[in-house]
Design an enzyme around this catalytic site. Structure first.
Site, PDB file in Angstrom:
ATOM      1  CG  ASP A   1      -2.306   0.369   0.948  1.00  0.00           C
ATOM      2  OD1 ASP A   1      -2.484   1.466   0.382  1.00  0.00           O
ATOM      3  OD2 ASP A   1      -3.221  -0.402   1.270  1.00  0.00           O
TER       4      ASP A   1
ATOM      5  CG  ASP B   1      -4.799   5.378   0.879  1.00  0.00           C
ATOM      6  OD1 ASP B   1      -5.700   4.545   1.004  1.00  0.00           O
ATOM      7  OD2 ASP B   1      -4.777   6.451   1.524  1.00  0.00           O
TER       8      ASP B   1
ATOM      9  CD  GLU C   1      -8.973   4.361  -1.802  1.00  0.00           C
ATOM     10  OE1 GLU C   1      -8.141   5.251  -1.543  1.00  0.00           O
ATOM     11  OE2 GLU C   1      -9.945   4.110  -1.071  1.00  0.00           O
TER      12      GLU C   1
ATOM     13  CG  HIS D   1      -9.413  -1.930   3.843  1.00  0.00           C
ATOM     14  ND1 HIS D   1      -9.075  -1.906   2.497  1.00  0.00           N
ATOM     15  CD2 HIS D   1      -9.027  -0.741   4.336  1.00  0.00           C
ATOM     16  CE1 HIS D   1      -8.498  -0.758   2.221  1.00  0.00           C
ATOM     17  NE2 HIS D   1      -8.456  -0.033   3.323  1.00  0.00           N
ATOM     18  CG  ASP D   2     -11.829   1.485   2.954  1.00  0.00           C
ATOM     19  OD1 ASP D   2     -11.468   1.439   4.147  1.00  0.00           O
ATOM     20  OD2 ASP D   2     -11.090   1.885   2.041  1.00  0.00           O
TER      21      ASP D   2
HETATM   22  C1  NOJ Z   1      -8.484   4.685   1.744  1.00  0.00           C
HETATM   23  C2  NOJ Z   1      -8.239   3.479   2.599  1.00  0.00           C
HETATM   24  O1  NOJ Z   1      -8.679   2.349   1.899  1.00  0.00           O
HETATM   25  C3  NOJ Z   1      -8.994   3.695   3.895  1.00  0.00           C
HETATM   26  O2  NOJ Z   1      -9.006   2.532   4.691  1.00  0.00           O
HETATM   27  C4  NOJ Z   1      -8.335   4.845   4.616  1.00  0.00           C
HETATM   28  O3  NOJ Z   1      -9.079   5.127   5.788  1.00  0.00           O
HETATM   29  C5  NOJ Z   1      -8.312   6.094   3.714  1.00  0.00           C
HETATM   30  N1  NOJ Z   1      -7.866   5.818   2.384  1.00  0.00           N
HETATM   31  C6  NOJ Z   1      -7.369   7.103   4.283  1.00  0.00           C
HETATM   32  O4  NOJ Z   1      -6.048   6.670   4.082  1.00  0.00           O
END
Ligand code: NOJ
Length: 538
Positions: free
Chosen positions: A109, A211, A274, A335-336
């Site tokens: 990441d 990210d 992302e 994971h989100d």
């Molecule tokens: C995206 C990540 O997937 C998430 O888990 C994170 O909280 C935010 N970016 C901030 O880094």
């Protein structure tokens, strides 16, 4: 499985990528928290070179760097070290060695938009207006009435600005106040972060997941974001503004290109970024890197409604938007976001798995989805995700420990894990599903291995078919004379459809049925939510 040919995978296009949330995968040192040695111990499950294992070709590790863990690693205090909860640089070296031994590539990441507020860079930056690192972050005076410099909002809720008493200026944070945004207009920041990429590449990393890529650069004049005229919800909600100035700036694409040029100096590297985008915005990101080593994630299968026509339309439109060199990918969970089985139910999740592994492009699998893990309801007092506790939706539910077996704590750890294990772990676990011929795990394994052995699925074209049925989505994957037909019934009812082909071999179906059965395509009837992968003759 008939097809025994071994194809040398071009990993950055053809591997199945498996996302590991390291905290929750496997605890090797009995502290209730997953770690790198735990991942090493489970690599054979992911790919031991035989069809008994899952057969994935790459892992993406959510952040493992030194961090105060306010956002569980997405708040980094040292980009060039491993957090001691997860191991050390030595364990990382071992992980790379063991992964590569099994033909598993490793994607790290890359959290470039922000650091932790405990990062020495930020501590220096906040110490005085004249500190050499001041300009590494985005500082601004309050408005005359003391309010923040503009109306920008944090993705996690509230203003994106926090007043720092030391110098009486606001700093910008697109996420939590503990995650101050770096100033990517500063050349020293660029140089420092390029070194981070080089550092991990030299340690054997094969790729990066960038990210918050869309946030990297903000408007240089810090103009207010305009209101979203269609939004009717609560005041100050992130959705209440159109984020014209606080994200998605053209300069962010230039920054992505810088990352890619570093990757391009080394062999066989890849970056996925992302950003939750529609097709036109994804197209822009596809163009970001001149050397074509990068793709944006396509998250649309997570958000599209359960509707065969809309899903077909999205995939057709997405395919049509790609240039010859752009490479698609698809994601069902991360994971989100709530887990796929929680979002759509088990039967539909099986259908989506069939879709994921038979489309053109790279499939991304979130750990535990291959066994059908569900979101857990974590009671308020026990929630660990500060983002959820403070502001928006809690994400603990999709981050519970991997369910390995029916022993205490699901074989994740011998002590109480950092988050509770899923309620249903005695039924939903790797050990049990390995010997169950109709388990979700069996379906995933079969599809992944079939795909890895099929030139037509890996490299063939995609063409959806008009069937005159609103609930069935069917498409052909073709290469030379080979044709694979995928038929997916999105309906809760039985559906019959016909094709201009005579017969086909059933390779897989989501329902229990004998493999290699011949079906007649002049009229084929699918059970509710049934999917077929068929090899068409002639
Ligand atoms: C995206 C990540 O997937 C998430 O888990 C994170 O909280 C935010 N970016 C901030 O880094």
């Amino acid at each position: 499985m008939n097809n025994k040919r071994k194809i040398q995978l071009n990993w950055s296009r053809e591997a199945v990528v498996y996302q590991i949330y390291p905290r929750s995968f496997k605890d090797s040192n009995n502290d209730g928290i997953g770690d790198l040695q735990g991942i090493i111990d489970k690599l054979d499950y992911l790919n031991d070179g035989t069809e008994k294992s899952l057969g994935i070709g790459a892992i993406w590790l959510s952040p493992i760097y030194k961090s105060p863990m306010v956002d569980f690693g997405y708040d980094i205090s040292d980009y060039m070290d491993i957090d001691s909860q997860y191991g050390s640089l030595e364990t990382f070296n071992k992980l790379i060695k063991e992964a590569h031994k099994r033909n598993i590539k490793v994607i790290m990441d890359f959290v470039a938009n922000h650091t932790s507020s405990k990062h020495p860079w930020f501590m220096d930056s906040r110490s005085s207006k004249t500190n050499p690192k001041r300009d590494w972050y985005i500082w601004k005076d309050p408005k005359p009435d003391g309010s923040p410099p503009n109306n920008w909002l944090s993705v996690f809720g509230g203003s994106a600005w926090t007043l720092d008493k030391t110098t009486n200026q606001y700093y910008l944070h697109s996420f939590l106040p503990e995650q101050p945004d770096l100033n990517w207009r500063n050349n020293e920041v660029k140089k420092a972060m390029e070194k981070v990429l080089e550092f991990w590449i030299h340690r054997g990393a094969d790729g990066f997941r960038s990210d918050a890529a869309y946030h990297l650069i903000k408007d240089d004049q810090l103009r207010d974001d305009p209101p979203n005229p269609t939004y009717k919800g609560v005041k100050n909600s992130y959705k209440g503004l159109i984020h014209t100035y606080s994200q998605g700036r053209p300069e962010a694409l230039e920054t992505m290109n810088t990352f890619c040029s570093i990757l391009g100096l080394h062999k066989d590297k890849y970056m996925v970024s992302e950003a939750y985008l529609d097709i036109p915005e994804m197209s822009k990101l596809y163009k970001a890197c001149s050397n074509n080593l990068h793709a944006p994630f396509n998250f649309n299968l997570i958000s599209l409604p359960w509707d065969a026509k809309l899903i077909r339309k999205h995939i057709d439109d997405f395919e049509a938007s790609l240039s010859k060199i752009d490479w698609p990918n698809y994601v069902l969970g991360n994971h989100d976001k709530p887990r796929v089985v929680t979002r759509v139910g088990e039967k539909r999740a099986r259908l989506l798995a069939m879709l994921l592994f038979t489309l053109r492009g790279m499939p991304f699998v979130y750990y535990g989805d291959e066994i059908g893990m569900k979101n857990e309801d974590i009671p308020l007092g026990k929630q660990k995700d500060l983002v959820g506790n403070r502001l928006t939706a809690n994400r603990d539910g999709e981050r519970t420990p991997m369910q390995w077996d029916e022993s205490v704590h699901a074989g994740f750890s011998i002590v109480k894990p950092w988050l509770p294990v899923g309620e249903k772990y005695k039924d939903v676990n790797v050990k049990k599903e390995l010997s169950d011929p109709i388990s979700m795990l069996r379906l995933y394994r079969q599809l992944i291995h079939y795909r890895a052995n099929s030139y037509v699925l890996l490299r063939g074209s995609y063409r959806s078919l008009d069937l005159g049925d609103n609930h069935v989505f069917a498409y052909l994957r073709e290469l030379g004379d080979e044709k694979v037909l995928v038929i997916l019934n999105f309906s809760k009812d039985e559906e019959s459809v016909s094709f201009p082909y005579q017969k086909a071999n059933v390779i897989y179906t989501t329902n229990r049925e004998k493999e290699n059965k011949i079906v007649n395509l002049k009229k084929i009837t699918l059970a509710p939510y049934q999917g077929y992968v068929l090899e068409v003759k002639g």
